[in-house]
Motif scaffolding. Structure first.
Motif, PDB file in Angstrom:
ATOM      1  N   MET A 114     -19.690  -3.108   3.687  1.00  0.00           N
ATOM      2  CA  MET A 114     -18.744  -3.957   4.410  1.00  0.00           C
ATOM      3  C   MET A 114     -17.540  -3.142   4.888  1.00  0.00           C
ATOM      4  N   ARG A 115     -17.072  -2.245   4.050  1.00  0.00           N
ATOM      5  CA  ARG A 115     -15.918  -1.405   4.382  1.00  0.00           C
ATOM      6  C   ARG A 115     -16.215  -0.518   5.597  1.00  0.00           C
ATOM      7  N   ILE A 116     -17.398   0.068   5.630  1.00  0.00           N
ATOM      8  CA  ILE A 116     -17.780   0.940   6.752  1.00  0.00           C
ATOM      9  C   ILE A 116     -17.783   0.146   8.057  1.00  0.00           C
ATOM     10  N   LEU A 117     -18.336  -1.056   8.031  1.00  0.00           N
ATOM     11  CA  LEU A 117     -18.318  -1.895   9.242  1.00  0.00           C
ATOM     12  C   LEU A 117     -16.887  -2.251   9.628  1.00  0.00           C
ATOM     13  N   LYS A 118     -16.082  -2.628   8.648  1.00  0.00           N
ATOM     14  CA  LYS A 118     -14.695  -3.017   8.919  1.00  0.00           C
ATOM     15  C   LYS A 118     -13.916  -1.870   9.554  1.00  0.00           C
ATOM     16  N   GLU A 119     -14.166  -0.648   9.101  1.00  0.00           N
ATOM     17  CA  GLU A 119     -13.518   0.534   9.677  1.00  0.00           C
ATOM     18  C   GLU A 119     -13.883   0.720  11.144  1.00  0.00           C
ATOM     19  N   ARG A 120     -14.964   0.110  11.564  1.00  0.00           N
ATOM     20  CA  ARG A 120     -15.411   0.200  12.954  1.00  0.00           C
ATOM     21  C   ARG A 120     -15.133  -1.089  13.721  1.00  0.00           C
ATOM     22  N   GLY A 121     -14.301  -1.932  13.141  1.00  0.00           N
ATOM     23  CA  GLY A 121     -13.882  -3.157  13.809  1.00  0.00           C
ATOM     24  C   GLY A 121     -14.872  -4.302  13.740  1.00  0.00           C
ATOM     25  N   ILE A 122     -15.794  -4.259  12.790  1.00  0.00           N
ATOM     26  CA  ILE A 122     -16.819  -5.300  12.655  1.00  0.00           C
ATOM     27  C   ILE A 122     -16.600  -6.041  11.344  1.00  0.00           C
ATOM     28  N   ASP A 123     -16.373  -7.339  11.424  1.00  0.00           N
ATOM     29  CA  ASP A 123     -16.114  -8.161  10.239  1.00  0.00           C
ATOM     30  C   ASP A 123     -17.411  -8.802   9.755  1.00  0.00           C
ATOM     31  N   ALA A 124     -17.837  -8.423   8.557  1.00  0.00           N
ATOM     32  CA  ALA A 124     -19.075  -8.956   7.982  1.00  0.00           C
ATOM     33  C   ALA A 124     -18.806  -9.794   6.738  1.00  0.00           C
ATOM     34  N   ALA A 125     -17.577 -10.259   6.592  1.00  0.00           N
ATOM     35  CA  ALA A 125     -17.184 -10.993   5.378  1.00  0.00           C
ATOM     36  C   ALA A 125     -17.974 -12.288   5.179  1.00  0.00           C
ATOM     37  N   ASP A 126     -18.489 -12.863   6.244  1.00  0.00           N
ATOM     38  CA  ASP A 126     -19.232 -14.126   6.137  1.00  0.00           C
ATOM     39  C   ASP A 126     -20.669 -13.958   5.650  1.00  0.00           C
ATOM     40  N   HIS A 127     -21.153 -12.730   5.587  1.00  0.00           N
ATOM     41  CA  HIS A 127     -22.559 -12.525   5.226  1.00  0.00           C
ATOM     42  C   HIS A 127     -22.857 -12.986   3.804  1.00  0.00           C
ATOM     43  N   ARG A 128     -23.988 -13.663   3.662  1.00  0.00           N
ATOM     44  CA  ARG A 128     -24.549 -14.014   2.363  1.00  0.00           C
ATOM     45  C   ARG A 128     -26.036 -13.699   2.416  1.00  0.00           C
ATOM     46  N   ALA A 129     -26.526 -13.027   1.396  1.00  0.00           N
ATOM     47  CA  ALA A 129     -27.920 -12.589   1.369  1.00  0.00           C
ATOM     48  C   ALA A 129     -28.878 -13.780   1.408  1.00  0.00           C
ATOM     49  N   ARG A 130     -29.974 -13.592   2.153  1.00  0.00           N
ATOM     50  CA  ARG A 130     -31.024 -14.621   2.282  1.00  0.00           C
ATOM     51  C   ARG A 130     -32.365 -14.022   1.928  1.00  0.00           C
ATOM     52  N   GLN A 131     -33.219 -14.840   1.335  1.00  0.00           N
ATOM     53  CA  GLN A 131     -34.583 -14.441   0.992  1.00  0.00           C
ATOM     54  C   GLN A 131     -35.473 -14.571   2.226  1.00  0.00           C
ATOM     55  N   LEU A 132     -36.230 -13.545   2.523  1.00  0.00           N
ATOM     56  CA  LEU A 132     -37.176 -13.573   3.631  1.00  0.00           C
ATOM     57  C   LEU A 132     -38.281 -14.585   3.348  1.00  0.00           C
ATOM     58  N   SER A 133     -38.686 -15.302   4.375  1.00  0.00           N
ATOM     59  CA  SER A 133     -39.778 -16.263   4.251  1.00  0.00           C
ATOM     60  C   SER A 133     -40.772 -16.057   5.391  1.00  0.00           C
ATOM     61  N   PRO A 134     -42.004 -16.518   5.214  1.00  0.00           N
ATOM     62  CA  PRO A 134     -42.984 -16.417   6.303  1.00  0.00           C
ATOM     63  C   PRO A 134     -42.492 -17.101   7.580  1.00  0.00           C
ATOM     64  N   SER A 135     -41.810 -18.228   7.453  1.00  0.00           N
ATOM     65  CA  SER A 135     -41.339 -18.927   8.657  1.00  0.00           C
ATOM     66  C   SER A 135     -40.300 -18.098   9.411  1.00  0.00           C
ATOM     67  N   MET A 136     -39.455 -17.358   8.699  1.00  0.00           N
ATOM     68  CA  MET A 136     -38.494 -16.482   9.380  1.00  0.00           C
ATOM     69  C   MET A 136     -39.225 -15.430  10.207  1.00  0.00           C
TER      70      MET A 136
END
Length: 144
Positions: A52-74
């Motif tokens: 997250m810090r590396i992205l933030k240093e490049r002006g990209i805010d990823a604070a909203d991310h929450r991990a998701r489990q991959l599914s066949p439908s995805m």
């Protein structure tokens, strides 16, 4: 034309969300949805701090991310699925065999290398992995 790109790794807290937010940033003026998920996700967890810090240093805010489990439908719903390692190609293909034609390595257009997992490693390793992800993401832009 690709309308939905799905990016996959294992935990969905380091590599795939980094690629997701970077690709989303690169495509901000285009009508392409970018998401990510993990084969064995740390469901509900935010991005790893270094990633997250590396992205933030490049002006990209990823604070909203929450991990998701991959599914066949995805896998079925995505137009293009980019994975970090060859093992991920095989696992995703087993999960949804009908999606195998749209599964590719993130680094397909460069060296076709696996992007190593930086989890629980040093900031230097995260920087190296970010560079690999950035080159992979940028190599896909012309095809999207």
């Amino acid at each position: 034309m690709f309308k939905h790109v799905l990016i996959v790794c294992i935990g969905n807290i380091c590599r795939s969300p980094t690629a997701e937010f970077l690709l989303r940033h690169r495509l901000k003026d285009r009508d392409i949805r970018v998401s990510s998920a993990g084969l064995s996700a740390a469901v509900g967890h935010p991005m790893e701090d270094n990633a997250m810090r590396i992205l933030k240093e490049r002006g990209i805010d990823a604070a909203d991310h929450r991990a998701r489990q991959l599914s066949p439908s995805m896998l079925r719903e995505a137009d293009l699925v980019l994975v970090m390692e060859r093992e991920h190609l095989a696992a995703a293909s087993r999960m949804a065999p009908e999606s195998s034609g749209k599964l590719f390595l993130l680094d397909k257009w460069r060296e076709a290398e696996d992007v190593p997992d930086p989890y629980r490693r040093t900031r230097q390793v995260f920087d190296h992995v970010y560079d690999m992800i950035e080159r992979g993401v940028d190599s896909w832009i012309r095809y999207l």
